[in-house]
Enzyme design. Structure first.
Site, PDB file in Angstrom:
ATOM      1  N   ALA A  58     -15.090  42.838  -3.837  1.00 19.87           N
ATOM      2  CA  ALA A  58     -14.372  43.744  -2.937  1.00 19.87           C
ATOM      3  C   ALA A  58     -15.343  44.731  -2.271  1.00 19.87           C
ATOM      4  CB  ALA A  58     -13.301  44.485  -3.724  1.00 19.87           C
ATOM      5  N   PRO A  59     -15.076  45.150  -1.024  1.00 19.07           N
ATOM      6  CA  PRO A  59     -13.880  44.866  -0.231  1.00 19.07           C
ATOM      7  C   PRO A  59     -13.906  43.561   0.552  1.00 19.07           C
ATOM      8  CG  PRO A  59     -15.260  46.408   0.932  1.00 19.07           C
ATOM      9  CD  PRO A  59     -15.950  46.150  -0.370  1.00 19.07           C
ATOM     10  N   CYS A  90     -27.832  48.339  -3.637  1.00 20.10           N
ATOM     11  CA  CYS A  90     -28.121  49.293  -2.557  1.00 20.10           C
ATOM     12  C   CYS A  90     -28.808  50.503  -3.193  1.00 20.10           C
ATOM     13  CB  CYS A  90     -26.863  49.685  -1.798  1.00 20.10           C
ATOM     14  SG  CYS A  90     -25.484  50.220  -2.832  1.00 20.10           S
ATOM     15  N   LYS A 104     -19.100  40.586   2.025  1.00 19.50           N
ATOM     16  CA  LYS A 104     -20.039  39.532   1.616  1.00 19.50           C
ATOM     17  C   LYS A 104     -19.309  38.219   1.357  1.00 19.50           C
ATOM     18  CE  LYS A 104     -23.481  42.701  -0.342  1.00 19.50           C
ATOM     19  NZ  LYS A 104     -22.739  43.956  -0.125  1.00 19.50           N
TER      20      LYS A 104
END
Length: 478
Positions: free
Chosen positions: A234-235, A366, A238
């Site tokens: 989610a969301p 990230c 990807k």
């Protein structure tokens, strides 16, 4: 006043780390004008430090008992930092609470400017905002619905001009755009381009997604008809990217623990019958379940510190005085948080490697911290000798920035096999991508032989120590 109260509640939720600015604004059904709400929350956060100073120096929340600090932040922001002022009727009681202190608030603001040696409101913006990179607007073409060529023609009809990708993306002018030189399905626009009301965005023909977050799907590179697992989906950006690269074929299982975010994924990919959203933990999925017997590709983007994210303002939530050694709401230091995160990340990767036909397992974060990136990769490779890192030629070979050798025991070849991004230099969020592949039988044999050689050497040392001990004992007895 409801609009300001909703904004205050969003600030409260951000302070409790209950979501991101964008997620909380979009996910609130009571917010009608989401664009306006997003702007108010972001602008308030930009001036959060000085707004808190004003609240403390005037003691406005102590005097006006009904005025919560979060509501005071947004109201005072609009009063002092916008031309329109507070956009509700004068007779509204909560507006009156602030207006009674207007003269004092303005006087205190002037004192702060004098103290800092500045003349404009813009000069008071948080240093974190000044340091943040204004990255270009990236738009991934959703090849479920259109093609790059059709998207380009649609933009050209609107007056946009396609140019060759400049060396410095900051040189892009308004109404100019280009095709990314590394990702063929990515279009790049001037940083101030707003697509939230654009027909192509609303129809799902383009997806607003940071360039670096598109790297994992390209590195995973599943072929048409493949069986794939997106472990933390989610969301759904990807997930939809994977299915687009697979030309809407094959099978994708998309796991996530967050039911609200999973709802967004279902809305994004709901019409794709080959995508199965699963509300649950990937760690609880049985690798030997027959339904996963053909899974060869796994995409892992587990929870991380988010330290690389600069394209939104969520990094401002904790204020200016946050530092590397500060404690979070649970009393943990950053070192402890990174340790806990890395242990979880390792468990996710090692669970993925247990799938019997796993061929290509992509791990990304990230984060800019080596503890979540190179160190995690080193540990996984050490614990799983039957896997290795994919070579550079299959992991975005044209991308220049690779891993840090000094964080991988000086192994330059290993560092060259992973991808990194630095916001200030690459104009993307800070990101890390690696890809584990199963070794060939020859490579695995070399690894096993090496391990066996080391293991054989250890008993010999022990035997030698025992023999020495016996000799010593014999001499003592004699």
């Amino acid at each position: 006043m409801n609009f300001y109260q909703h904004a205050g509640r969003i600030l409260d939720k951000l302070a409790r780390h209950e979501g991101t600015i964008k997620g909380l604004v979009i996910g609130d059904p009571k917010v009608q004008d989401k664009k306006k709400m997003y702007a108010l929350v972001c602008e308030t956060l930009k001036y959060k430090q000085v707004l808190n100073e004003l609240i403390d120096s005037t003691k406005i929340c102590e005097i006006e008992k009904k005025l919560k600090r979060s509501l005071a932040l947004v109201l005072i922001h609009d009063l002092l930092f916008t031309k329109r002022g507070i956009t509700v009727r004068n007779e509204v009681p909560l507006k009156q609470c602030v207006m009674r202190h207007q003269a004092r608030l303005k006087a205190e603001l002037i004192k702060i400017k004098i103290k800092r040696g500045v003349t404009t409101n813009e000069d008071l913006v948080s240093q974190k905002v000044k340091d943040a990179v204004l990255i270009p607007r990236y738009a991934r073409v959703n090849e479920h619905k259109t093609t790059v060529e059709k998207a380009i023609k649609a933009f050209e009809k609107e007056g946009y001009v396609l140019i060759k990708c400049p060396e410095n993306l900051c040189e892009l002018k308004q109404k100019e755009f280009c095709i990314d030189q590394h990702l063929p399905d990515m279009l790049i626009f001037h940083q101030r381009t707003d697509f939230h009301d654009h027909p192509l965005y609303k129809s799902g023909h383009i997806i607003l997604q940071d360039k670096a977050s598109c790297f994992p799907a390209h590195v995973c590179h599943p072929p048409q008809g493949a069986h794939v697992i997106d472990a933390c989906a989610a969301p759904g950006n990807k997930t939809s990217h994977l299915s687009a690269l697979m030309k809407n074929t094959g099978k994708i299982w998309a796991f996530d623990l967050d039911s609200r975010r999973l709802g967004l994924l279902k809305r994004l990919t709901g019409k794709a019958g080959y995508i199965t959203p699963i509300h649950g933990s990937f760690l609880e999925a049985d690798p030997n379940d027959p339904q996963y017997s053909q899974v060869e590709y796994l995409l892992l983007d587990p929870s991380c510190s988010g330290s690389g994210i600069i394209s939104r303002l969520d990094h401002l939530v904790d204020g200016e005085d946050e530092n590397e050694g500060s404690n979070d709401k649970n009393g943990s230091t950053q070192e402890e948080r990174l340790k806990n995160l890395s242990e979880f990340q390792i468990s996710v990767i090692e669970h993925a490697l247990k799938f019997p036909n796993a061929k290509r397992v992509v791990y990304s974060t990230c984060s800019v911290h080596a503890e979540e990136n190179e160190h995690v990769v080193k540990t996984v490779l050490k614990n799983n000798p039957e896997f290795e890192l994919a070579s550079r030629d299959t992991v975005l070979p044209t991308w220049h920035r690779r891993g840090m050798p000094e964080e991988m025991d000086g192994d330059e070849d290993l560092a060259d096999r992973v991808v990194r991004t630095i916001p200030a230099e690459d104009l993307t969020n800070g990101f890390f991508v690696s890809c584990f592949i199963r070794k060939t039988s020859e490579g695995l044999k070399r690894t096993i032989d090496k391990v066996e050689t080391v293991q054989e050497a250890k008993p010999n040392k022990k035997k030698k120590r025992n023999n020495n001990k016996k000799k010593k004992t014999a001499l003592t007895v004699e």
